[in-house]
Design a protein around this motif. Sequence first.
Motif, mmCIF file in Angstrom:
data_model
loop_
_atom_site.group_PDB
_atom_site.id
_atom_site.type_symbol
_atom_site.label_atom_id
_atom_site.label_comp_id
_atom_site.label_asym_id
_atom_site.label_seq_id
_atom_site.Cartn_x
_atom_site.Cartn_y
_atom_site.Cartn_z
ATOM 1 N N VAL A 315 -40.123 41.691 42.469
ATOM 2 C CA VAL A 315 -41.488 42.152 42.469
ATOM 3 C C VAL A 315 -41.677 43.433 41.486
ATOM 4 O O VAL A 315 -40.904 43.952 41.019
ATOM 5 C CB VAL A 315 -42.002 42.379 43.765
ATOM 6 C CG1 VAL A 315 -41.858 41.154 44.641
ATOM 7 C CG2 VAL A 315 -41.184 43.652 44.487
ATOM 8 N N LEU A 316 -43.052 43.700 41.192
ATOM 9 C CA LEU A 316 -43.452 45.003 40.348
ATOM 10 C C LEU A 316 -43.176 46.173 41.510
ATOM 11 O O LEU A 316 -43.229 46.292 42.628
ATOM 12 C CB LEU A 316 -44.673 44.982 40.002
ATOM 13 C CG LEU A 316 -44.896 43.707 39.072
ATOM 14 C CD1 LEU A 316 -46.292 43.949 38.567
ATOM 15 C CD2 LEU A 316 -43.919 43.792 37.791
ATOM 16 N N ALA A 317 -42.491 47.107 41.025
ATOM 17 C CA ALA A 317 -42.444 48.621 41.605
ATOM 18 C C ALA A 317 -43.844 49.221 41.826
ATOM 19 O O ALA A 317 -44.573 48.908 41.025
ATOM 20 C CB ALA A 317 -41.766 49.538 40.616
ATOM 21 N N ARG A 321 -47.313 50.099 36.034
ATOM 22 C CA ARG A 321 -48.403 49.938 35.309
ATOM 23 C C ARG A 321 -48.423 48.884 34.206
ATOM 24 O O ARG A 321 -48.630 49.162 33.003
ATOM 25 C CB ARG A 321 -48.915 51.305 34.662
ATOM 26 C CG ARG A 321 -48.976 52.465 35.659
ATOM 27 C CD ARG A 321 -50.147 52.113 36.400
ATOM 28 N NE ARG A 321 -50.208 53.288 37.882
ATOM 29 C CZ ARG A 321 -49.690 53.215 38.748
ATOM 30 N NH1 ARG A 321 -48.849 52.018 39.147
ATOM 31 N NH2 ARG A 321 -50.049 54.050 39.520
ATOM 32 N N PRO A 322 -48.680 47.750 34.619
ATOM 33 C CA PRO A 322 -48.527 46.453 33.502
ATOM 34 C C PRO A 322 -49.609 46.658 32.628
ATOM 35 O O PRO A 322 -49.157 46.043 31.416
ATOM 36 C CB PRO A 322 -48.728 45.238 34.489
ATOM 37 C CG PRO A 322 -49.175 45.768 35.760
ATOM 38 C CD PRO A 322 -48.809 47.169 35.833
ATOM 39 N N GLU A 323 -50.721 47.275 32.768
ATOM 40 C CA GLU A 323 -51.615 47.227 31.824
ATOM 41 C C GLU A 323 -51.250 48.101 30.769
ATOM 42 O O GLU A 323 -52.050 48.281 29.596
ATOM 43 C CB GLU A 323 -53.026 47.636 32.540
ATOM 44 C CG GLU A 323 -52.823 48.993 33.072
ATOM 45 C CD GLU A 323 -52.548 49.108 34.538
ATOM 46 O OE1 GLU A 323 -52.526 50.300 35.039
ATOM 47 O OE2 GLU A 323 -51.990 47.997 34.795
ATOM 48 N N PRO A 342 -35.813 34.665 42.197
ATOM 49 C CA PRO A 342 -36.927 34.094 41.697
ATOM 50 C C PRO A 342 -37.876 35.198 41.367
ATOM 51 O O PRO A 342 -37.887 36.328 42.485
ATOM 52 C CB PRO A 342 -37.376 33.230 42.765
ATOM 53 C CG PRO A 342 -36.946 33.790 44.123
ATOM 54 C CD PRO A 342 -35.486 34.318 43.627
ATOM 55 N N PRO A 343 -38.863 35.167 40.482
ATOM 56 C CA PRO A 343 -39.813 36.270 40.366
ATOM 57 C C PRO A 343 -40.786 35.703 41.394
ATOM 58 O O PRO A 343 -41.385 34.788 41.681
ATOM 59 C CB PRO A 343 -40.246 36.125 39.131
ATOM 60 C CG PRO A 343 -39.956 34.665 38.753
ATOM 61 C CD PRO A 343 -38.656 34.178 39.370
ATOM 62 N N SER A 344 -41.423 36.735 41.886
ATOM 63 C CA SER A 344 -42.620 36.801 42.905
ATOM 64 C C SER A 344 -43.871 36.125 42.090
ATOM 65 O O SER A 344 -44.256 36.714 41.104
ATOM 66 C CB SER A 344 -43.048 37.994 43.577
ATOM 67 O OG SER A 344 -44.415 38.068 43.973
ATOM 68 N N ARG A 345 -44.400 34.929 42.663
ATOM 69 C CA ARG A 345 -45.636 34.865 42.215
ATOM 70 C C ARG A 345 -46.904 35.521 41.951
ATOM 71 O O ARG A 345 -47.421 35.654 40.921
ATOM 72 C CB ARG A 345 -46.309 33.385 42.872
ATOM 73 C CG ARG A 345 -47.280 32.772 41.991
ATOM 74 C CD ARG A 345 -47.760 31.451 42.897
ATOM 75 N NE ARG A 345 -48.606 30.569 42.208
ATOM 76 C CZ ARG A 345 -50.012 30.868 42.252
ATOM 77 N NH1 ARG A 345 -50.294 31.707 43.223
ATOM 78 N NH2 ARG A 345 -50.966 30.224 41.642
ATOM 79 N N PRO A 346 -47.147 36.305 43.168
ATOM 80 C CA PRO A 346 -47.986 37.283 42.853
ATOM 81 C C PRO A 346 -47.840 38.474 41.837
ATOM 82 O O PRO A 346 -48.665 38.847 40.902
ATOM 83 C CB PRO A 346 -48.082 38.067 44.239
ATOM 84 C CG PRO A 346 -47.623 37.004 45.161
ATOM 85 C CD PRO A 346 -46.681 36.025 44.700
ATOM 86 N N ALA A 347 -46.393 38.702 41.523
ATOM 87 C CA ALA A 347 -46.151 39.505 40.496
ATOM 88 C C ALA A 347 -46.398 38.773 39.250
ATOM 89 O O ALA A 347 -46.891 39.655 38.169
ATOM 90 C CB ALA A 347 -44.684 40.040 40.691
ATOM 91 N N ALA A 352 -49.658 38.526 34.406
ATOM 92 C CA ALA A 352 -50.199 37.624 33.148
ATOM 93 C C ALA A 352 -51.839 38.001 33.256
ATOM 94 O O ALA A 352 -52.351 37.867 32.139
ATOM 95 C CB ALA A 352 -50.412 36.071 33.794
ATOM 96 N N ALA A 353 -52.089 38.687 34.138
ATOM 97 C CA ALA A 353 -53.665 39.153 34.043
ATOM 98 C C ALA A 353 -53.830 40.412 33.665
ATOM 99 O O ALA A 353 -54.940 40.633 32.872
ATOM 100 C CB ALA A 353 -54.257 38.882 35.573
ATOM 101 N N ALA A 354 -52.761 41.184 33.594
ATOM 102 C CA ALA A 354 -53.079 42.721 33.267
ATOM 103 C C ALA A 354 -52.097 43.178 32.130
ATOM 104 O O ALA A 354 -52.742 44.106 31.498
ATOM 105 C CB ALA A 354 -52.454 43.613 34.538
ATOM 106 N N ALA A 355 -51.037 42.399 31.842
ATOM 107 C CA ALA A 355 -50.133 43.097 30.705
ATOM 108 C C ALA A 355 -50.958 42.788 29.432
ATOM 109 O O ALA A 355 -51.366 41.833 29.067
ATOM 110 C CB ALA A 355 -49.098 42.517 30.652
#
Length: 575
Positions: A315-317, A321-323, A342-347, A352-355
């Motif tokens: 998951v993300l720390a 700040r992915p943006e 596995p990478p977390s789907r919410p992460a 995908a939305a912010a980076a």
Amino acid sequence: MTSASGSPGNYAAARLRLLGEGARSGPPRRQALSDLTDGWLASLLGDAGEGVALVAVGGYGRGELSPRSDLDLLLLHSGRGTREVAALADRLWYPVWDLGIALDHSVRTPGEAERAAAEDLRVRLGLLDARHIAGDPELTAALRTRMLARWRAGAHRLLPELREATRERARRHGELRFLLEPDLKEARGGLRDATALRAVAASWLADAPREGLAEAHRTLLDVRDALHLTTGRATDRLVLQDQDQVADALELEDADALLRRVYEAARVLSYACDVTWREVDRVLRARRPGLRRARRSAARTPLAEGVVVQDGEVVLARTARPERDPVLPLRAAAAAAQAGLPPSRPALRRLAAAAPPLPVPWPTEAREEFVTLLGAGEAAVGVWEALDAEGLVTAWLPEWERVRCRPQRNPVHRWTVDRHLIETAVRAGAHVRRVRRPDLLLVAALLHDIGKGRPGDHSVAGEAVVRDLAARMGFDAADTAVLAAAVRHHLLLAETATRRDLDDPATVRTVADAVGDTGTLELLHALTEADALATGPAAWSTWRAGLVADLVRRTGAVLEGKAAGTAEERERSAV
């Protein structure tokens, strides 16, 4: 339609008209067929009085009635006399059989239905989709309420049983999205998995990702409908000889377009299953005695900058700040693959939305993380497919869209083009110590068939694609030339070694001229083996490996300015 449906002949005629209506297909036709059948069966049952109900279960209960589907029916009664119930059953079943419609039927009291469900998982799943057709609606409603309550109360025990059943089915029938003749129902990613996801959702413990799921399910049902209509058979197996007809019925370009549509749907369902069952495991672990407090205090273990492990997922720390960090998606993916988690789907969805998009050319860190991901071994496959499902792969490599879920009709191939490419990269990872530039080997392995789906020779088309792509990724002109040559000539060694006379100096000289230098030669040698091993067991053998190694030795000698020598000369020198 319903008023005249008491006669089997009238029902059959109305059914034929409905199935022959070209303007109505998909969900509207399935709903109309269910409604028509409901009306006919209700007229057969007539006024049976209180304590009797006719119930649709399974696929019919869900309204998923294909042209040749079985009718899954339960005659539910509150304990009437044996003769009376038998007479009611005869009144229902015989007209169905007379029309040649397959029937899966049972006659039970509510208690008998519950006991049968307790002993058979399939019966239990069928009753979760119970739908009232005729008779006493309160009897049906009471059974539905009890079955849902029992399912939810026993979810901690029943969901692991359901998961094991799905795994066993996958072992028997394979992965739908990689099969040339897939079973639309039983294979992994097929219609039974859609049913399993509904059952998980009904448990209230977890739910499947909703994006694209309904459309994928509808696609498989539409294909099955077309298969039933074109073949006139009750089959879920999409065999090669029927694919052109089914494609034509669905107004698709050809059989490859049909398979690709099926594979895309199966990919969505398979990914939804992966995510859902992982969530089920997480919830069940948290409910074990003594684990709730441990879960609340579970540490978030750092894995990479902006990336941590929590509860078995990457998951993300909290400080991420992915943006502001375009490399973070690649860093997270590489860290997940290296950790085998596995990478977390919410992460992934947040990334995908912010980076922001990667700069062009890619920064060095992005290229290094990309190579790290490819070189992580088998774990890279699952991570890559999760990235692809969330749209991150095509954000980095728009060219991937053409190869995703693209079928390969050569029976030697066991994978679609996209899966073959990532499998080749995994195989190439075992040979990185054999080459001077492991990064070029891994990237060439991932991209060697990127030209498939384009006009002309895929090797030639791929070379042009890779020249542009490698430059975008930040490779310099020399490295780009090596990658382009590897893609252009990825079949050269195997085809020459097995089809040409290696004792002919002109053969070796032709290969040497095409390859150009020993660094590219060693890269092609490793790529040739990785490509073959990722293709399937029939694509590589000791004999083929020996011929390729001999060609590489001779070509290397020429590139180093030595005479390759003939077989006779080698024998004389050995003596």
